[in-house]
Design a protein around this motif. Structure first.
Motif, short mmCIF file in Angstrom:
data_model
loop_
_atom_site.label_atom_id
_atom_site.label_comp_id
_atom_site.label_asym_id
_atom_site.label_seq_id
_atom_site.Cartn_x
_atom_site.Cartn_y
_atom_site.Cartn_z
N THR A 28 14.36 -76.60 97.40
CA THR A 28 12.95 -76.50 97.05
C THR A 28 12.57 -74.99 96.89
OG1 THR A 28 12.29 -78.61 97.83
CG2 THR A 28 10.26 -76.85 97.59
N GLY A 29 13.18 -74.26 98.10
CA GLY A 29 12.68 -72.81 98.00
C GLY A 29 13.51 -72.02 97.15
N VAL A 30 14.84 -72.61 96.73
CA VAL A 30 15.51 -71.81 95.61
C VAL A 30 14.71 -72.19 94.46
CG1 VAL A 30 17.71 -72.34 94.41
CG2 VAL A 30 17.74 -72.34 97.09
N LYS A 31 14.21 -73.15 94.07
CA LYS A 31 13.57 -73.43 92.91
C LYS A 31 12.53 -72.65 92.73
CE LYS A 31 12.09 -77.14 89.59
NZ LYS A 31 12.95 -76.79 88.72
N TRP A 32 11.71 -72.34 93.76
CA TRP A 32 10.57 -71.75 93.89
C TRP A 32 10.76 -70.23 93.58
CZ3 TRP A 32 5.48 -72.79 94.21
CH2 TRP A 32 4.40 -71.96 94.36
N LEU A 33 11.77 -69.77 94.28
CA LEU A 33 12.40 -68.13 94.09
C LEU A 33 12.87 -68.06 92.62
CD1 LEU A 33 13.66 -67.76 97.53
CD2 LEU A 33 11.77 -66.60 96.82
N GLY A 34 13.46 -69.26 92.12
CA GLY A 34 14.05 -68.81 91.01
C GLY A 34 13.21 -68.66 89.58
N GLN A 35 11.80 -68.84 90.04
CA GLN A 35 10.92 -68.59 89.08
C GLN A 35 10.65 -67.11 88.55
OE1 GLN A 35 7.23 -70.66 90.15
NE2 GLN A 35 8.42 -72.59 90.41
N GLY A 36 11.20 -66.39 89.93
CA GLY A 36 10.95 -64.91 89.62
C GLY A 36 12.07 -63.94 89.93
N TYR A 37 13.31 -64.56 90.32
CA TYR A 37 14.44 -63.93 90.55
C TYR A 37 15.69 -64.65 90.20
CZ TYR A 37 11.35 -61.91 94.09
OH TYR A 37 10.10 -61.44 94.90
N SER A 38 16.59 -63.56 90.11
CA SER A 38 18.18 -64.42 89.68
C SER A 38 18.52 -65.11 90.34
CB SER A 38 19.13 -63.01 89.17
OG SER A 38 20.11 -63.51 88.98
N PRO A 39 19.19 -66.20 89.78
CA PRO A 39 19.91 -67.26 90.86
C PRO A 39 20.86 -66.47 91.62
CG PRO A 39 19.70 -68.19 88.71
CD PRO A 39 19.12 -66.72 88.48
N VAL A 40 21.56 -65.25 91.05
CA VAL A 40 22.54 -64.62 91.68
C VAL A 40 21.96 -64.13 92.91
CG1 VAL A 40 24.36 -62.82 91.82
CG2 VAL A 40 24.05 -64.11 89.69
N GLN A 41 20.82 -63.53 93.07
CA GLN A 41 20.21 -62.96 93.97
C GLN A 41 19.92 -64.04 95.02
OE1 GLN A 41 16.95 -60.44 92.99
NE2 GLN A 41 16.44 -59.94 95.02
N THR A 90 26.14 -71.94 92.83
CA THR A 90 25.84 -70.86 91.92
C THR A 90 25.25 -71.92 90.66
OG1 THR A 90 27.31 -69.10 92.46
CG2 THR A 90 26.62 -69.25 90.28
N PHE A 91 26.02 -72.88 90.59
CA PHE A 91 25.77 -73.87 89.37
C PHE A 91 24.41 -74.55 89.86
CE2 PHE A 91 30.28 -73.99 87.84
CZ PHE A 91 30.04 -73.76 86.85
N ALA A 92 24.45 -75.08 91.01
CA ALA A 92 23.04 -75.87 91.37
C ALA A 92 22.07 -74.71 91.15
CB ALA A 92 23.18 -75.95 93.02
N TYR A 93 21.96 -73.57 91.58
CA TYR A 93 20.82 -72.74 91.65
C TYR A 93 20.40 -72.57 90.05
CZ TYR A 93 21.44 -72.13 96.42
OH TYR A 93 21.71 -72.53 97.97
N LEU A 94 21.38 -72.35 89.22
CA LEU A 94 21.33 -72.24 87.84
C LEU A 94 20.50 -73.38 87.26
CD1 LEU A 94 24.60 -70.46 86.75
CD2 LEU A 94 22.32 -69.49 86.51
N ALA A 95 21.08 -74.69 87.80
CA ALA A 95 20.33 -75.89 87.24
C ALA A 95 18.98 -76.00 87.74
CB ALA A 95 21.39 -77.15 87.78
N LEU A 96 18.75 -75.64 89.17
CA LEU A 96 17.40 -75.88 89.67
C LEU A 96 16.31 -75.00 88.82
CD1 LEU A 96 18.29 -76.19 93.38
CD2 LEU A 96 17.15 -77.89 91.94
N ARG A 97 16.87 -73.95 88.39
CA ARG A 97 15.97 -72.90 87.75
C ARG A 97 15.52 -73.62 86.26
NH1 ARG A 97 17.55 -66.75 86.16
NH2 ARG A 97 15.33 -65.86 85.92
N GLU A 98 16.30 -74.56 85.83
CA GLU A 98 15.98 -75.01 84.32
C GLU A 98 15.66 -76.42 84.40
OE1 GLU A 98 15.68 -72.94 81.98
OE2 GLU A 98 16.70 -71.30 82.71
#
Length: 289
Positions: A28-41, A90-98
């Motif tokens: 949940t935190g990752v998806k929230w941050l993913g709206q404004g930051y790179s998944p790599v970060q 990495t795959f998870a955070y990229l997926a959660l962003r989209e």
């Protein structure tokens, strides 16, 4: 730190339920941050926080005890585990962003199916007819859950499959290299590999972190370490066949988090597919025939 006895099933179930909750809070935190930051970060923050927590704990233990926890029977095997976990993250955070959180989770539930299949060539394990049919049912559930997808128009739908594959390989390498090491040893080297690689890459994707977002970045790191540790402790307290199915309770928390935080309304076919995938996963975890 003494190894927990293997005959504490209620404690093992409790640890696994807690692990599932921590994973959902983390994502949940990752998806929230993913709206404004790179998944790599965000991946870097997850592993940097992971290592800060563990290094702090090792320092608290003292040099002798801390050094003892760093001994491993297979350093390269442990680092390989870490790289695979980094790939899954990495795959998870990229997926959660989209994608909706629940859809990502449901596809990741196919990891036990992949473990069963990959164990044949990699670990020379035999798969019975019953387990083979369970894998088939599970993959039918995956197809139902993802529904009709325009793969060219929505390539992000492929990302959870990369996550599931990396996580399945991570579990297999854990079975191969991490069975005799202390849980904190496995946790340390998994975090170390992720922290080193992500630190080398993150400067190319860096965005200055707003002051208001810093607590969430720190929380992502803490939850990353905590979720992995509680899952390892669950496996030490009770057999994997007993505690693993309880991780599927994540579907409840992921549904609630996706709806309350992001307004995601899951489709009926997502739940129908999840039922087949979870049923297959429970069968594989609890049966050998």
């Amino acid at each position: 730190m003494k190894a927990l006895p293997a005959d504490r099933p209620l404690l093992g179930i409790g640890f696994m339920l807690l692990a599932g909750l921590l994973f959902v809070m983390l994502d949940t935190g990752v998806k929230w941050l993913g709206q404004g930051y790179s998944p790599v970060q965000i991946v870097w923050a997850r592993y940097a926080g992971h290592m800060l927590v563990l290094i702090g704990y090792l320092l608290w233990l003292g040099f002798t005890r801390g050094q003892a926890l760093l001994k491993t029977e297979s350093l390269m095997g442990q680092l390989l585990r870490g790289l695979l976990l980094l790939g899954a993250s990495t795959f998870a955070y990229l997926a959660l962003r989209e994608l909706p959180m629940l859809q990502v989770y449901v596809i990741n539930f196919s990891a036990p199916l992949l473990v069963t299949l990959l164990a044949i060539p990699l670990l020379k394990e035999r798969v019975t007819l019953g387990r083979g049919l369970a894998v088939l049912v599970g993959f039918i559930g995956v197809l139902i859950a993802i529904g009709p997808v325009d793969w060219r128009g929505q390539p992000a739908a492929l990302l959870p499959f990369g996550m599931a594959l990396c996580f399945a390989l991570y579990q297999l390498t854990t079975r191969r290299f991490g069975r005799r090491d202390h849980p904190l040893t496995s946790l340390f080297y998994a975090g170390l590999a992720g922290a080193v690689i992500s630190s080398l890459v993150v400067p190319f994707f860096w965005t200055p972190i707003a002051l208001v977002d810093m607590p969430l970045f720190l929380l992502v790191g803490i939850l990353g370490a905590g979720s992995q540790l509680t899952m390892i402790m669950a496996m030490r307290c009770a057999p994997a066949s007993l505690v693993s199915p309880f991780l599927y309770v994540q579907i409840v928390w992921a549904s609630a988090s996706g709806y309350l935080v992001f307004g995601d309304i899951p489709l009926l076919e997502t739940y129908l597919g999840a039922v087949l995938i979870i049923a297959a996963g429970i069968y594989l975890a609890t049966r050998r025939t």
